[in-house]
Design a protein around this motif. Structure first.
Motif, PDB file in Angstrom:
ATOM      1  N   LEU A  87      21.874  -5.582  50.974  1.00 17.01           N
ATOM      2  CA  LEU A  87      21.432  -5.102  49.668  1.00 17.01           C
ATOM      3  C   LEU A  87      20.284  -4.107  49.822  1.00 17.01           C
ATOM      4  CD1 LEU A  87      21.788  -5.278  46.609  1.00 17.01           C
ATOM      5  CD2 LEU A  87      20.171  -7.181  46.605  1.00 17.01           C
ATOM      6  N   GLY A  88      19.350  -4.403  50.696  1.00 20.38           N
ATOM      7  CA  GLY A  88      18.249  -3.480  50.962  1.00 20.38           C
ATOM      8  C   GLY A  88      18.734  -2.183  51.590  1.00 20.38           C
ATOM      9  N   ILE A  89      19.657  -2.297  52.524  1.00 20.94           N
ATOM     10  CA  ILE A  89      20.226  -1.107  53.166  1.00 20.94           C
ATOM     11  C   ILE A  89      20.889  -0.222  52.119  1.00 20.94           C
ATOM     12  CG2 ILE A  89      22.088  -0.301  54.684  1.00 20.94           C
ATOM     13  CD1 ILE A  89      21.495  -2.793  56.446  1.00 20.94           C
ATOM     14  N   MET A  90      21.744  -0.824  51.303  1.00 19.30           N
ATOM     15  CA  MET A  90      22.494  -0.029  50.332  1.00 19.30           C
ATOM     16  C   MET A  90      21.617   0.484  49.202  1.00 19.30           C
ATOM     17  SD  MET A  90      25.253   0.340  51.835  1.00 19.30           S
ATOM     18  CE  MET A  90      26.015   1.342  50.583  1.00 19.30           C
ATOM     19  N   THR A  91      20.521  -0.210  48.890  1.00 17.94           N
ATOM     20  CA  THR A  91      19.585   0.326  47.898  1.00 17.94           C
ATOM     21  C   THR A  91      19.037   1.662  48.376  1.00 17.94           C
ATOM     22  OG1 THR A  91      18.974  -1.868  47.088  1.00 17.94           O
ATOM     23  CG2 THR A  91      17.399  -0.095  46.687  1.00 17.94           C
ATOM     24  N   GLY A  92      18.627   1.716  49.635  1.00 17.53           N
ATOM     25  CA  GLY A  92      18.134   2.968  50.199  1.00 17.53           C
ATOM     26  C   GLY A  92      19.197   4.041  50.244  1.00 17.53           C
ATOM     27  N   VAL A  93      20.414   3.671  50.588  1.00 16.43           N
ATOM     28  CA  VAL A  93      21.517   4.637  50.651  1.00 16.43           C
ATOM     29  C   VAL A  93      21.798   5.210  49.268  1.00 16.43           C
ATOM     30  CG1 VAL A  93      24.010   4.890  51.052  1.00 16.43           C
ATOM     31  CG2 VAL A  93      22.588   3.691  52.729  1.00 16.43           C
ATOM     32  N   VAL A  94      21.948   4.347  48.280  1.00 17.82           N
ATOM     33  CA  VAL A  94      22.261   4.810  46.922  1.00 17.82           C
ATOM     34  C   VAL A  94      21.147   5.715  46.397  1.00 17.82           C
ATOM     35  CG1 VAL A  94      22.538   4.062  44.512  1.00 17.82           C
ATOM     36  CG2 VAL A  94      23.830   2.932  46.339  1.00 17.82           C
ATOM     37  N   GLU A  95      19.901   5.337  46.617  1.00 20.09           N
ATOM     38  CA  GLU A  95      18.782   6.168  46.152  1.00 20.09           C
ATOM     39  C   GLU A  95      18.773   7.527  46.849  1.00 20.09           C
ATOM     40  OE1 GLU A  95      15.318   3.727  46.780  1.00 20.09           O
ATOM     41  OE2 GLU A  95      15.732   2.492  45.000  1.00 20.09           O
ATOM     42  N   ALA A  96      18.978   7.554  48.147  1.00 23.37           N
ATOM     43  CA  ALA A  96      18.970   8.812  48.905  1.00 23.37           C
ATOM     44  C   ALA A  96      20.134   9.711  48.505  1.00 23.37           C
ATOM     45  CB  ALA A  96      19.011   8.526  50.405  1.00 23.37           C
ATOM     46  N   VAL A  97      21.310   9.125  48.345  1.00 22.08           N
ATOM     47  CA  VAL A  97      22.487   9.912  47.964  1.00 22.08           C
ATOM     48  C   VAL A  97      22.326  10.457  46.552  1.00 22.08           C
ATOM     49  CG1 VAL A  97      24.957   9.776  47.451  1.00 22.08           C
ATOM     50  CG2 VAL A  97      24.072   8.790  49.564  1.00 22.08           C
ATOM     51  N   GLU A  98      21.844   9.629  45.650  1.00 24.10           N
ATOM     52  CA  GLU A  98      21.669  10.101  44.276  1.00 24.10           C
ATOM     53  C   GLU A  98      20.648  11.238  44.213  1.00 24.10           C
ATOM     54  OE1 GLU A  98      21.790   8.430  39.837  1.00 24.10           O
ATOM     55  OE2 GLU A  98      20.422   7.322  41.142  1.00 24.10           O
ATOM     56  N   GLN A  99      19.569  11.121  44.963  1.00 22.97           N
ATOM     57  CA  GLN A  99      18.564  12.189  44.980  1.00 22.97           C
ATOM     58  C   GLN A  99      19.141  13.481  45.566  1.00 22.97           C
ATOM     59  OE1 GLN A  99      15.365  12.033  43.591  1.00 22.97           O
ATOM     60  NE2 GLN A  99      15.642  14.219  43.830  1.00 22.97           N
ATOM     61  N   ALA A 100      19.892  13.378  46.650  1.00 24.24           N
ATOM     62  CA  ALA A 100      20.514  14.562  47.256  1.00 24.24           C
ATOM     63  C   ALA A 100      21.509  15.207  46.300  1.00 24.24           C
ATOM     64  CB  ALA A 100      21.202  14.183  48.568  1.00 24.24           C
ATOM     65  N   ALA A 101      22.273  14.386  45.591  1.00 20.91           N
ATOM     66  CA  ALA A 101      23.243  14.912  44.631  1.00 20.91           C
ATOM     67  C   ALA A 101      22.535  15.620  43.478  1.00 20.91           C
ATOM     68  CB  ALA A 101      24.130  13.783  44.109  1.00 20.91           C
ATOM     69  N   ARG A 102      21.468  15.019  42.977  1.00 17.59           N
ATOM     70  CA  ARG A 102      20.690  15.657  41.892  1.00 17.59           C
ATOM     71  C   ARG A 102      20.093  16.984  42.368  1.00 17.59           C
ATOM     72  NH1 ARG A 102      20.393  12.448  37.602  1.00 17.59           N
ATOM     73  NH2 ARG A 102      20.323  10.190  37.858  1.00 17.59           N
ATOM     74  N   ASP A 103      19.551  16.983  43.582  1.00 17.56           N
ATOM     75  CA  ASP A 103      18.966  18.207  44.132  1.00 17.56           C
ATOM     76  C   ASP A 103      20.005  19.319  44.272  1.00 17.56           C
ATOM     77  OD1 ASP A 103      16.566  16.863  44.259  1.00 17.56           O
ATOM     78  OD2 ASP A 103      16.607  16.589  46.442  1.00 17.56           O
ATOM     79  N   ALA A 104      21.258  18.941  44.515  1.00 12.27           N
ATOM     80  CA  ALA A 104      22.344  19.917  44.657  1.00 12.27           C
ATOM     81  C   ALA A 104      22.942  20.315  43.309  1.00 12.27           C
ATOM     82  CB  ALA A 104      23.440  19.349  45.555  1.00 12.27           C
ATOM     83  N   GLY A 105      22.483  19.675  42.231  1.00 12.49           N
ATOM     84  CA  GLY A 105      23.002  19.977  40.904  1.00 12.49           C
ATOM     85  C   GLY A 105      24.351  19.341  40.623  1.00 12.49           C
ATOM     86  N   ALA A 106      24.673  18.284  41.334  1.00  6.40           N
ATOM     87  CA  ALA A 106      25.975  17.625  41.188  1.00  6.40           C
ATOM     88  C   ALA A 106      26.060  16.835  39.890  1.00  6.40           C
ATOM     89  CB  ALA A 106      26.235  16.698  42.367  1.00  6.40           C
ATOM     90  N   GLU A 107      27.274  16.770  39.354  1.00 10.57           N
ATOM     91  CA  GLU A 107      27.525  15.953  38.169  1.00 10.57           C
ATOM     92  C   GLU A 107      27.836  14.518  38.550  1.00 10.57           C
ATOM     93  OE1 GLU A 107      30.685  18.040  36.176  1.00 10.57           O
ATOM     94  OE2 GLU A 107      29.262  19.327  35.126  1.00 10.57           O
ATOM     95  N   LYS A 108      28.458  14.340  39.718  1.00  9.25           N
ATOM     96  CA  LYS A 108      28.756  12.993  40.191  1.00  9.25           C
ATOM     97  C   LYS A 108      29.041  13.032  41.686  1.00  9.25           C
ATOM     98  CE  LYS A 108      33.575  13.194  38.732  1.00  9.25           C
ATOM     99  NZ  LYS A 108      34.627  12.552  37.942  1.00  9.25           N
TER     100      LYS A 108
END
Length: 116
Positions: free
Chosen positions: A4-25
């Protein structure tokens, strides 16, 4: 359940990278996870499914590549694959070994949907 801790970090990092790239999803996340992390693959998928709700990853698929342990013998230089417990060099039977693969936790790639 450290998955759960591992995936929390993964989800947060991926979501931030996607937002930075202007992704919709986010469509797909590819991870490399070393067997020596002792993370359970099924638990990683479960944690991902729970944590991705109400994020850019809500519809994303997860792919996990479980990386098998590999070590090098510091005495004779032999590189060898092994399980979690047997790390003696198969050539010289020495115990002076260093793990070179199998403890990874890397986001290999993400696939996103960008606006037109």
């Amino acid at each position: 359940m450290h998955e759960l801790g591992i995936m929390t970090g993964v989800v947060e990092a991926v979501e931030q990278a996607a937002r930075d790239a202007g992704a919709e999803k986010v469509l797909k996340v590819n991870l490399a996870v070393g067997v020596m992390t002792e993370a359970l693959e099924d638990a990683l998928f479960f944690a991902f499914d729970v944590l991705k709700e109400n994020t850019l990853l809500a519809q994303a698929q997860l792919e996990v590549d479980m990386v098998q342990p590999k070590s090098v013998c510091n005495d004779c230089g032999t590189e060898f694959d092994h399980d979690r417990f047997h790390v003696l060099c198969p050539l010289c039977e020495g115990a002076n070994t260093t793990l070179i693969a199998g403890r990874e936790l890397k986001i290999e790639s993400i696939e996103v949907d960008l606006p037109d």
